[in-house]
Structures are given as C-alpha cells and as structure tokens.
Design a protein around this motif. Structure first.
Motif, mmCIF file in Angstrom:
data_model
loop_
_atom_site.group_PDB
_atom_site.id
_atom_site.type_symbol
_atom_site.label_atom_id
_atom_site.label_comp_id
_atom_site.label_asym_id
_atom_site.label_seq_id
_atom_site.Cartn_x
_atom_site.Cartn_y
_atom_site.Cartn_z
ATOM 1 N N ASN A 35 0.845 -1.193 0.000
ATOM 2 C CA ASN A 35 0.000 0.000 0.000
ATOM 3 C C ASN A 35 0.879 1.240 0.000
ATOM 4 O O ASN A 35 1.187 1.786 1.041
ATOM 5 N N GLY A 36 1.298 1.669 -1.195
ATOM 6 C CA GLY A 36 2.022 2.922 -1.242
ATOM 7 C C GLY A 36 3.350 2.859 -1.954
ATOM 8 O O GLY A 36 3.730 1.851 -2.528
ATOM 9 N N GLY A 37 4.021 3.970 -1.891
ATOM 10 C CA GLY A 37 5.310 4.147 -2.517
ATOM 11 C C GLY A 37 5.207 4.972 -3.777
ATOM 12 O O GLY A 37 4.222 4.901 -4.498
ATOM 13 N N PRO A 38 6.240 5.754 -4.041
ATOM 14 C CA PRO A 38 6.253 6.517 -5.283
ATOM 15 C C PRO A 38 6.405 5.568 -6.473
ATOM 16 O O PRO A 38 7.026 4.511 -6.363
ATOM 17 N N ARG A 39 5.802 5.954 -7.583
ATOM 18 C CA ARG A 39 5.884 5.128 -8.783
ATOM 19 C C ARG A 39 6.903 5.702 -9.757
ATOM 20 O O ARG A 39 6.951 6.912 -9.973
ATOM 21 N N VAL A 40 7.700 4.830 -10.329
ATOM 22 C CA VAL A 40 8.651 5.196 -11.371
ATOM 23 C C VAL A 40 7.911 5.131 -12.701
ATOM 24 O O VAL A 40 7.119 4.218 -12.932
ATOM 25 N N HIS A 41 8.153 6.094 -13.564
ATOM 26 C CA HIS A 41 7.500 6.088 -14.875
ATOM 27 C C HIS A 41 8.108 4.994 -15.739
ATOM 28 O O HIS A 41 9.325 4.825 -15.784
ATOM 29 N N VAL A 42 7.245 4.239 -16.411
ATOM 30 C CA VAL A 42 7.682 3.140 -17.270
ATOM 31 C C VAL A 42 7.251 3.430 -18.698
ATOM 32 O O VAL A 42 6.106 3.785 -18.957
ATOM 33 N N VAL A 43 8.193 3.276 -19.610
ATOM 34 C CA VAL A 43 7.897 3.384 -21.039
ATOM 35 C C VAL A 43 8.116 1.991 -21.613
ATOM 36 O O VAL A 43 9.240 1.492 -21.615
ATOM 37 N N GLY A 44 7.034 1.360 -22.043
ATOM 38 C CA GLY A 44 7.117 -0.033 -22.478
ATOM 39 C C GLY A 44 7.407 -0.897 -21.262
ATOM 40 O O GLY A 44 6.580 -1.015 -20.371
ATOM 41 N N THR A 45 8.598 -1.441 -21.215
ATOM 42 C CA THR A 45 9.009 -2.265 -20.065
ATOM 43 C C THR A 45 10.246 -1.687 -19.379
ATOM 44 O O THR A 45 10.904 -2.364 -18.603
ATOM 45 N N VAL A 46 10.548 -0.410 -19.666
ATOM 46 C CA VAL A 46 11.768 0.206 -19.156
ATOM 47 C C VAL A 46 11.433 1.411 -18.269
ATOM 48 O O VAL A 46 10.627 2.261 -18.655
ATOM 49 N N TYR A 47 12.059 1.460 -17.093
ATOM 50 C CA TYR A 47 11.947 2.648 -16.253
ATOM 51 C C TYR A 47 12.699 3.770 -16.955
ATOM 52 O O TYR A 47 13.850 3.611 -17.346
ATOM 53 N N ASP A 48 12.041 4.928 -17.110
ATOM 54 C CA ASP A 48 12.688 6.002 -17.862
ATOM 55 C C ASP A 48 13.405 7.021 -16.981
ATOM 56 O O ASP A 48 13.939 8.009 -17.470
ATOM 57 N N GLY A 49 13.429 6.788 -15.677
ATOM 58 C CA GLY A 49 14.163 7.677 -14.782
ATOM 59 C C GLY A 49 13.355 8.838 -14.235
ATOM 60 O O GLY A 49 13.885 9.679 -13.513
ATOM 61 N N THR A 50 12.080 8.912 -14.589
ATOM 62 C CA THR A 50 11.239 9.986 -14.066
ATOM 63 C C THR A 50 10.237 9.410 -13.073
ATOM 64 O O THR A 50 10.006 8.206 -13.015
#
Length: 134
Positions: A35-50
């Motif tokens: 329940n919680g935590g910041p989400r990393v942005h994913v493009v396709g199957t790769v975390y994009d660093g944002t």
C-alpha cells in the motif's frame, strides 16, 4: 510477525515511501498487503528515470486510512509500526503506534518503542495492542 497477524485475522500492510517496485518485492516476499510508494515512470518495459507518482509521509498516512476505510475497519482497530519521521503522520492518526529501531522524532510520536534485531520482539506489543481492541 506476518504469521501472527494472519492467524488473528489482522491484515499486515506495508506502507512505504520506498519506490513501488521495492515495496512490492518486500511485500510479496513476506506476505504483506502492499500500500504505497512513489511510482517510477515506465515506457514499455523500461523505467525512464522519471517519477510517475510522488508519495510522501502524508500520502502514506492517507493511503493507509483509505485502505482501512475500504476494508470497513475503524482507525480504532488499527496500529502502525515504523522507524522514521515518514511514519509520524500515520502514528498521529492512530491510537497505537510502535517505533521500531526508530529515530528520535519517530520515538517521540509513537505510543511505544522497541529496539531489537529480532522482529519477533514486536509480538508482545502486538498482543497487548490486540487486547485493547473492541
């Protein structure tokens, strides 16, 4: 600790400000509801660093209270265990809180504190909390 909770129909929830993939992995491994935590942005199957979704100590509290409400559980039937200042808003919102190996600010906000290398040392506190439930 998780087994103790499950045996007593207490849902163990992991509310963390760690990134969601980390929180999800820990929760899955140990049997917590995540329940919680910041989400990393994913493009396709790769975390994009944002960052796709920020999550701070107030979100931790709010998400925990929302989950309790969704489950039909009063905050009087909830407790929190934490170790840092990010747990203080949740500690303040609940009648019982345990500062576990915590810093000074979390200790001051919690209703009790335990220092240990063995999580089973939390069980007496949980048992005492359980006896206060309506």
């Amino acid at each position: 600790m998780v087994a103790w909770c499950i045996e007593r129909d207490v849902e163990p929830v992991l509310a963390s400000i760690a990134w969601q993939p980390v929180t999800e992995a820990i929760a899955k491994r140990h049997g917590f509801t995540v329940n919680g935590g910041p989400r990393v942005h994913v493009v396709g199957t790769v975390y994009d660093g944002t960052v796709a979704e920020h999550f701070d100590e107030y979100d931790k509290r709010d998400r925990a209270l929302e989950l309790a409400a969704k489950r039909g559980v009063s905050t009087d039937q909830c407790c929190a265990i934490g170790d840092s200042r990010s747990d203080i808003p949740l500690f303040d919102a609940l009648p019982a809180s345990l500062a576990l190996n915590a810093g000074l600010a979390a200790r001051a906000a919690a209703t009790a504190a335990v220092d240990t290398d063995d999580l089973r040392d939390v069980l007496p506190w949980l048992a005492a909390w359980e006896r206060t439930l309506p």
